[in-house]
Design a protein around this motif. Structure first.
Motif, PDB file in Angstrom:
ATOM      1  N   MET A   1       0.841  -1.154   0.000  1.00 47.02           N
ATOM      2  CA  MET A   1       0.000   0.000   0.000  1.00 47.02           C
ATOM      3  C   MET A   1       0.896   1.229   0.000  1.00 47.02           C
ATOM      4  SD  MET A   1      -2.722   1.489   2.838  1.00 47.02           S
ATOM      5  CE  MET A   1      -2.064   0.547   4.123  1.00 47.02           C
ATOM      6  N   THR A   2       0.613   2.177  -0.856  1.00 47.75           N
ATOM      7  CA  THR A   2       1.364   3.429  -0.911  1.00 47.75           C
ATOM      8  C   THR A   2       0.408   4.592  -0.691  1.00 47.75           C
ATOM      9  OG1 THR A   2       2.942   2.475  -2.471  1.00 47.75           O
ATOM     10  CG2 THR A   2       2.871   4.868  -2.325  1.00 47.75           C
ATOM     11  N   LEU A   3       0.808   5.498   0.184  1.00 46.28           N
ATOM     12  CA  LEU A   3       0.015   6.691   0.473  1.00 46.28           C
ATOM     13  C   LEU A   3       0.779   7.930   0.041  1.00 46.28           C
ATOM     14  CD1 LEU A   3      -1.055   5.670   4.058  1.00 46.28           C
ATOM     15  CD2 LEU A   3      -2.459   5.582   2.008  1.00 46.28           C
ATOM     16  N   ASP A   4       0.076   8.870  -0.581  1.00 52.58           N
ATOM     17  CA  ASP A   4       0.662  10.140  -0.996  1.00 52.58           C
ATOM     18  C   ASP A   4      -0.011  11.234  -0.177  1.00 52.58           C
ATOM     19  OD1 ASP A   4       1.469  12.514  -2.231  1.00 52.58           O
ATOM     20  OD2 ASP A   4       1.356  11.642  -4.240  1.00 52.58           O
ATOM     21  N   PHE A   5       0.766  11.965   0.622  1.00 50.20           N
ATOM     22  CA  PHE A   5       0.224  13.011   1.474  1.00 50.20           C
ATOM     23  C   PHE A   5      -0.010  14.323   0.714  1.00 50.20           C
ATOM     24  CE2 PHE A   5       2.744  10.308   4.411  1.00 50.20           C
ATOM     25  CZ  PHE A   5       1.672   9.772   5.103  1.00 50.20           C
ATOM     26  N   TYR A  40      11.680   1.189   8.562  1.00 52.17           N
ATOM     27  CA  TYR A  40      11.337   0.227   9.601  1.00 52.17           C
ATOM     28  C   TYR A  40      11.015  -1.103   8.950  1.00 52.17           C
ATOM     29  CZ  TYR A  40       8.997  -2.119  13.441  1.00 52.17           C
ATOM     30  OH  TYR A  40       8.655  -3.028  14.408  1.00 52.17           O
ATOM     31  N   ALA A  41      11.442  -2.194   9.584  1.00 50.81           N
ATOM     32  CA  ALA A  41      11.097  -3.540   9.117  1.00 50.81           C
ATOM     33  C   ALA A  41      11.123  -4.486  10.306  1.00 50.81           C
ATOM     34  CB  ALA A  41      12.072  -4.011   8.040  1.00 50.81           C
ATOM     35  N   THR A  42      10.243  -5.480  10.263  1.00 51.24           N
ATOM     36  CA  THR A  42      10.234  -6.515  11.292  1.00 51.24           C
ATOM     37  C   THR A  42       9.795  -7.839  10.681  1.00 51.24           C
ATOM     38  OG1 THR A  42       9.451  -7.165  13.484  1.00 51.24           O
ATOM     39  CG2 THR A  42       7.874  -6.022  12.071  1.00 51.24           C
ATOM     40  N   ASP A  43      10.306  -8.913  11.258  1.00 51.07           N
ATOM     41  CA  ASP A  43       9.899 -10.267  10.881  1.00 51.07           C
ATOM     42  C   ASP A  43       9.157 -10.942  12.028  1.00 51.07           C
ATOM     43  OD1 ASP A  43      11.057 -10.150   8.339  1.00 51.07           O
ATOM     44  OD2 ASP A  43      12.999 -10.757   9.104  1.00 51.07           O
ATOM     45  N   LEU A  44       8.935 -10.210  13.128  1.00 49.26           N
ATOM     46  CA  LEU A  44       8.387 -10.823  14.340  1.00 49.26           C
ATOM     47  C   LEU A  44       7.189 -10.083  14.926  1.00 49.26           C
ATOM     48  CD1 LEU A  44      11.776 -11.694  16.064  1.00 49.26           C
ATOM     49  CD2 LEU A  44      10.251 -13.244  14.845  1.00 49.26           C
ATOM     50  N   THR A  65       4.786  -2.405   3.087  1.00 49.81           N
ATOM     51  CA  THR A  65       4.954  -3.656   2.369  1.00 49.81           C
ATOM     52  C   THR A  65       4.739  -4.803   3.344  1.00 49.81           C
ATOM     53  OG1 THR A  65       6.598  -2.606   0.936  1.00 49.81           O
ATOM     54  CG2 THR A  65       6.517  -5.021   0.928  1.00 49.81           C
ATOM     55  N   MET A  66       3.673  -5.566   3.146  1.00 50.71           N
ATOM     56  CA  MET A  66       3.392  -6.715   3.997  1.00 50.71           C
ATOM     57  C   MET A  66       4.005  -7.951   3.364  1.00 50.71           C
ATOM     58  SD  MET A  66      -0.439  -5.703   5.177  1.00 50.71           S
ATOM     59  CE  MET A  66      -0.936  -4.839   3.688  1.00 50.71           C
TER      60      MET A  66
END
Length: 95
Positions: A1-5, A40-44, A65-66
């Motif tokens: 999903m991409t958001l443009d402000f 930011y990124a997480t795998d947990l 990005t999911m």
């Protein structure tokens, strides 16, 4: 999903309320939509509500990005967001 402000804003924090939790995901920002920086990124992840501090990074666009759905929702083929909130440096928020 991409958001443009619609304009470059100093982002302070992103809050995501998951309907179906994403175990693994990343947040990226961009000022032009061509060049992206992963902030930011997480795998947990296992939380229904995820709050990410962005440290007042300026960006016009934000991309979520999911990568993997949480095991509790393994029958679902995607992660779903119930609500998202963005907090800007001035203290205002956008839902």
């Amino acid at each position: 999903m991409t958001l443009d402000f619609g304009e470059t804003l100093p982002l302070q924090r992103v809050e995501i309320l998951w309907e179906f939790v994403a175990k693994s995901f990343a947040i990226s920002t961009s000022s032009d939509g061509l060049s992206w920086a992963e902030v930011y990124a997480t795998d947990l992840n296992g939380l229904k509500k995820t709050a990410v501090n962005l440290g007042h990074q300026s960006a016009r666009k934000l991309r979520l990005t999911m990568r993997e759905v949480h095991a509790t929702h393994s029958s679902c083929v995607c992660a779903c967001i119930a609500e998202r909130r963005f907090f800007f440096f001035a203290g205002s928020s956008v839902a």
